[in-house]
Design an enzyme around this catalytic site. Sequence first.
Site, PDB file in Angstrom:
ATOM      1  N   SER A 131      -0.678  -1.827   2.194  1.00  0.00           N
ATOM      2  CA  SER A 131      -2.096  -2.125   2.365  1.00  0.00           C
ATOM      3  C   SER A 131      -2.926  -0.887   2.071  1.00  0.00           C
ATOM      4  CB  SER A 131      -2.362  -2.570   3.812  1.00  0.00           C
ATOM      5  OG  SER A 131      -3.747  -2.617   4.090  1.00  0.00           O
ATOM      6  N   TYR A 144      -1.516  -1.995  12.655  1.00  0.00           N
ATOM      7  CA  TYR A 144      -1.114  -2.571  11.373  1.00  0.00           C
ATOM      8  C   TYR A 144      -0.981  -1.468  10.319  1.00  0.00           C
ATOM      9  CZ  TYR A 144      -1.517  -5.312   7.034  1.00  0.00           C
ATOM     10  OH  TYR A 144      -1.313  -5.857   5.778  1.00  0.00           O
ATOM     11  N   LYS A 148       2.377  -0.056   8.106  1.00  0.00           N
ATOM     12  CA  LYS A 148       2.419   0.034   6.647  1.00  0.00           C
ATOM     13  C   LYS A 148       2.727   1.467   6.201  1.00  0.00           C
ATOM     14  CE  LYS A 148       1.670  -4.274   5.782  1.00  0.00           C
ATOM     15  NZ  LYS A 148       2.727  -5.098   5.163  1.00  0.00           N
TER      16      LYS A 148
END
Length: 238
Positions: A131, A144, A148
Amino acid sequence: MKKKILITGSTQGIGKAMAAAFVREGYDVIVHCTSNLEKAERIKTEIGAWKAVTADFSKPEEVKELVTKTGAVDCLVLNASVQNKQRWDEIDEESMDLQFTVNVKSSLLLMQAYYPAMKEQGWGRIVTVGSTNQYRNHPELPMYAATKCAVMSLVKNIAKQVAPFGVTVNNIAPGAIATPRNAAIYEDDEKRRAVESSIPMGRFGQPEDCVGAVLLLCSDAGAYITGSDIVMDGGLRL
């Protein structure tokens, strides 16, 4: 002989766009979703894929069993993930554990499961889907983003170790893409314009915008690319 590819999380959004593209390129594509086999079978039929499977990546035992459902593959694209929007001081342990298990732990387990056959044949492609939040600080996505970044660290570490055996490991990092995950923003005119104003290219990306790089990385043309991260965010991170 046709190459076989497993794309996780491929019944919608970026994963589905990649699956359809690889079908068009002549690959035997395995469509995956968490638990709804009927949905996976429907997408398989819709795009002309080879096989449909399910596995819940929050359950390590199902992750480990997936290779028995698919057999060896030439290409592994790790697209499935969980994203919980929470400010850093609101993240609870359940959310923390779920995102880490699905996004990081399952990625390593799947690479461990599928790599031996790639090594034996002297050819393999592994692509993780990260991401743009690896590079920018979104106030509601600290956990999150951390998962990643952790996967990108695995990519660089593992890529160096498997390169002598003809296996490449790379990451792509999409930005704001018009997928079901972002529907609440994309389908609201005001919210969409606010996001698009921060993107130099001035628009949300489409799932198809993420396809070209993965096609390259999974081909012979991408044989000399490994341990890399290809960012596709319209300049959002800049």
